[in-house]
Structure formats: structure tokens, C-alpha cells
Motif scaffolding. Structure first.
Motif, mmCIF file in Angstrom:
data_model
loop_
_atom_site.group_PDB
_atom_site.id
_atom_site.type_symbol
_atom_site.label_atom_id
_atom_site.label_comp_id
_atom_site.label_asym_id
_atom_site.label_seq_id
_atom_site.Cartn_x
_atom_site.Cartn_y
_atom_site.Cartn_z
ATOM 1 N N THR A 106 0.800 -1.263 0.195
ATOM 2 C CA THR A 106 0.152 -0.012 -0.061
ATOM 3 C C THR A 106 0.906 1.274 0.052
ATOM 4 O O THR A 106 0.421 2.238 0.233
ATOM 5 N N ASN A 107 2.047 1.094 -0.477
ATOM 6 C CA ASN A 107 3.065 2.367 -0.606
ATOM 7 C C ASN A 107 3.980 2.243 -1.817
ATOM 8 O O ASN A 107 4.939 2.292 -1.721
ATOM 9 N N ASP A 164 4.829 3.007 -5.693
ATOM 10 C CA ASP A 164 4.785 3.916 -6.779
ATOM 11 C C ASP A 164 5.809 3.395 -7.796
ATOM 12 O O ASP A 164 7.060 3.789 -7.972
ATOM 13 N N LYS A 215 0.492 2.327 -8.572
ATOM 14 C CA LYS A 215 0.543 3.396 -7.376
ATOM 15 C C LYS A 215 -0.431 3.237 -6.427
ATOM 16 O O LYS A 215 -1.700 2.998 -6.991
ATOM 17 N N THR A 216 -0.055 3.051 -5.183
ATOM 18 C CA THR A 216 -1.058 2.831 -4.003
ATOM 19 C C THR A 216 -0.820 3.683 -3.027
ATOM 20 O O THR A 216 0.432 4.214 -2.674
ATOM 21 N N SER A 217 -1.661 3.689 -1.986
ATOM 22 C CA SER A 217 -1.593 4.367 -0.709
ATOM 23 C C SER A 217 -2.293 3.527 0.364
ATOM 24 O O SER A 217 -3.514 2.588 -0.112
ATOM 25 N N THR A 230 -4.989 4.469 1.639
ATOM 26 C CA THR A 230 -6.605 4.714 1.605
ATOM 27 C C THR A 230 -6.817 4.402 -0.348
ATOM 28 O O THR A 230 -8.001 4.540 -0.557
ATOM 29 N N ASP A 231 -5.909 4.119 -1.110
ATOM 30 C CA ASP A 231 -5.930 3.807 -2.304
ATOM 31 C C ASP A 231 -5.483 2.482 -2.897
ATOM 32 O O ASP A 231 -4.091 2.172 -2.969
#
Length: 400
Positions: free
Chosen positions: A350-351, A353, A366-368, A370-371
Motif C-alpha cells: 500500500t505504498n 509507486d 501506485k497505491t496508498s 487509502t487507495d
């Protein structure tokens, strides 16, 4: 004597510190990382079975080159026959008997829905599911599940935008799989067309995955005389639709879901002459398009096929998609280092790019926290002669 004791204590403290740096959850040791995978090697979506074979070949390549952090990746892949009850049975075997570290790239919306709650309860990562259903990017309710490809709903928004801009007064016919896979596409179309959906859509026909053929559904749609056919099907059925449309002498603007854009698995069986002009959208390079022949990523992929999958049909897109997902998983495991816990896997996942040299230019993974939608860009394409031709801009499909 005191000096010797001091040296021994220093060695013991150093050894304790070194071992403390390594953190393992079930499925991991100093020499191995066990990964679980479910794919329909049989049943109505068996054409996707090549994805599982590609994952196995990819990690064989990784292992032949020393593994990840000195650990060999042991991919355990079972056939779920595109059946949710079978998927539940097999995933329990993976987690409780095989004790895999995580589950990777299980294919199909229904199968992933069936195992999602179980894996989240067990806190076993369900990574890069091979489906674009939006429910697999819901960190609030399912923090251990993450998607990979653009969502079906977002993809449908692109088609609806294309229709709205180029065929605003057209009549639309839709054939769709009667589950979350098909219904997500309908939601995306409605997002863009809004109140016009009811006026423009003159025929909306579902089918079940267990049907042997959907030719009669195609005939029913044609009887409504739509100008545009939106084809939300898996490869076996997409080939039937394309072939039947040609047999009927029907020439609608034909849009095929990206799940069935494979030349080898869909267009060749349907007849390449019958597929001319079909529209779709994609995020990765087309394996049949000569413009990518000199791209470093395509060269590396073809070298991989030469050594590890020499006999597959190279016009299929599914192996390339599986190869890309495997590359991302390998990068995630590499970033975990010696902290191979399920919690750290989710932290790394979840981190992200990443720019893969096998995706279309400007498309990123690309993640985060919350994404949970790693790939959110697509470009329209048209089938011409023997390959897909991209057109228009790369569009960000981010779901609000």
C-alpha cells in the motif's frame, strides 16, 4: 577470563540482534516463501489457466537466479474451475494445510468474493486479485485485500464517455455476465450516461457463467436494432459473440471488455476477419503491436517466454498480464527484506509507486493506505488487421 566472557557476551548479543532482525509469519523461512494461487485450469474460464502457468514460470526464473533475499519462492497453484465453492475449498487448503504466506492473483470476481471474508478474518493478504471489481479496493472493510487492474466500473466510464462524445444519439445493446463482474460495468455506464441510459439502452441481456453458449442472447439483442453493442463477457463467450455478430451480418459499433481483448484467446477463435474495428481499452503494451518490439520490457518478456514458456501462443495477453503482476509481487517481497510478516507485506503493497517498462507510457503502479487500486489508467484501442491500435489519450480512471 573476564576478557573471554566479555567477548562471548558480545557474540551472543550480536547473534541475538541478528536473529531479531528477521521476522517471519507462516509460510516463510530462511530458505522459502510459500505463495498460494487459484486459477481456473478447467471450467468455463479455463483459457485464463495460462495465467497460473505464467506465474509458476516467472518464479522459476526468479528461483533460478537466486530467489528473493536468498529464499526460493514456492508457488502453490490450484484449480478452482471458476467455481466459488471450489475456490473456498481450495483456499482453505492453501491457508490451513499448505500454510502459505499470502494468496496471489486468484482469478475471477465470484471466486474472490467467495474467499475475501475468510482471508480477511485470517489476516492473510489477498494480493493483486485478477479481477477489476471495485469491491476489491475497500481498505475500510477488507484491509487485507487489494486489486491490481483498473476497475470494471472505471473502464466502463471510458466507454460511456467515448459513446457520449462520438455517438450521442445511438441506441445501445448490452450483453453482460450476471454477477459483480457484469454489474460493475453497468454502474460505470450509468455514471456517465446518467438519465440518458434508460433512453439509449434498448436491450440489456444477462447470461450465466454456466451457459454453454450465449448465441441466442446475441440474437435477442440484435432484434432491438441497437447501433452499439457493449460486450461484457469472459473470453469463451466473447469469441461466441464476435462470431455470431458476423454470422448475422450485423455491423454495430462493437465494444469488448478488456477482460476479453486477447487476440490469441478471443479474436483468433472468433475469426480475425470478424474482429476488425472492435473497440476496447487497456493499460499494458499490446504483445502483438510491432511498435513495442524494441521496448526493453517487451524484449525481456519475450526472452522469458523463450526460456520458460516456449510453447504458448504469443498473441495471448493473459500471460503478459500475469507476468506484470508477478513482477510487482517480486518487488514487494524484495522490499520486505527480512521482515516477512503479513503486516509488513500490506505496508509495502500500500505504498507503491512503480513505473514498469511493460505498461503503456505514463501508466504507473501506485497505491496508498487509502487507495487500493494499483493501476488506474487506460487507453482506448481499435483492432485493425492483426493487432490493436491505441488511440486517444491515456485516461486516469480514479474512482471517487
Amino acid at each position: 577470563m573476564l576478557q573471554i566472557l566479555l567477548i562471548i557476551s558480545v557474540i551472543l548479543l550480536s547473534a541475538g540482534g541478528a536473529s531479531a532482525q528477521k521476522k517471519y509469519d507462516p509460510g516463510v523461512s530462511d530458505t522459502e516463501i510459500k505463495i498460494g494461487n487459484l486459477v481456473p485450469y478447467s471450467g468455463p474460464a479455463s483459457s485464463y489457466g495460462i495465467g497460473g502457468k505464467t506465474h509458476a514460470a516467472f518464479f522459476k526464473m526468479i528461483n533460478d537466479n537466486g530467489g528473493i533475499g536468498g529464499r526460493k519462492v514456492n508457488l502453490i497453484s490450484y484449480d478452482d474451475a471458476y467455481s466459488p465453492p471450489k475456490a473456498v475449498e481450495q483456499v482453505r487448503k492453501l491457508v490451513e494445510s499448505d500454510e502459505v504466506f499470502l494468496v496471489f492473483q486468484t482469478l475471477g470476481t465470484a471466486s474472490n468474493v467467495a474467499i475475501q471474508k475468510y482471508l480477511n478474518q485470517k489476516k492473510v493478504p489477498q494480493l493483486f486479485v485478477a479481477t477489476g471489481a471495485a469491491r476489491f479496493g475497500d481498505p475500510k472493510h477488507y484491509p487485507w485485500t487489494i486489486g491490481f487492474v483498473p476497475t470494471y466500473r472505471a473502464e466502463a466510464r471510458i466507454y460511456a464517455t467515448y459513446i457520449d462524445q462520438n455517438h450521442p444519439n445511438a441506441k445501445i445493446g448490452i450483453i453482460y455476465q450476471n454477477d459483480d463482474f457484469g454489474k460493475d460495468y453497468l454502474l460505470g455506464l450509468k455514471d456517465v450516461l446518467g438519465d440518458k441510459y434508460g433512453r439509449m439502452v434498448v436491450s440489456e441481456v444477462p447470461y450465466e457463467v454456466g451457459f454453454p453458449t450465449i448465441e441466442s442472447q446475441v440474437v435477442a439483442i440484435k432484434s432491438a436494432n441497437p447501433d452499439i453493442l457493449i460486450d461484457i463477457t469472459t473470453p469463451k463467450f466473447a469469441a461466441q459473440v464476435i462470431k455470431k455478430v458476423a454470422e448475422l451480418g450485423w455491423h454495430p459499433v462493437h465494444i469488448v471488455a478488456s477482460t476479453s481483448a486477447s487476440i490469441g484467446a478471443v479474436l483468433k477463435p472468433a475469426g480475425m476477419e470478424n474482429a476488425q474495428g472492435i473497440l476496447s481499452a487497456y493499460y499494458q503494451m499490446d504483445v502483438t503491436d510491432p511498435q513495442w518490439d524494441s521496448a526493453p520490457g517487451m524484449k525481456a518478456y519475450r526472452a522469458f517466454l523463450d526460456k520458460y514458456l516456449p510453447d504458448i501462443d504469443r498473441t495471448q495477453s493473459a500471460p503478459f498480464a500475469a507476468y506484470n503482476a508477478s513482477m510487482v509481487l517480486a518487488e514487494v517481497l524484495k522490499r520486505c527484506g527480512d521482515d516477512l510478516t503479513r503486516e509488513n507485506v500490506m505496508k509495502q503493497v500500500t505504498n507503491l509507486d512503480l513505473a514498469l517498462d511493460t505498461l503503456l507510457p505514463s501508466v504507473r503502479v501506485k497505491t496508498s493506505p487509502t487507495d487500493y487500486f494499483p493501476i488506474e489508467q487506460l487507453q482506448m484501442m481499435r483492432f485493425t488487421r492483426d493487432h490493436w491500435q491505441m488511440f486517444g489519450p491515456v485516461i486516469d480512471t480514479h474512482l471517487d
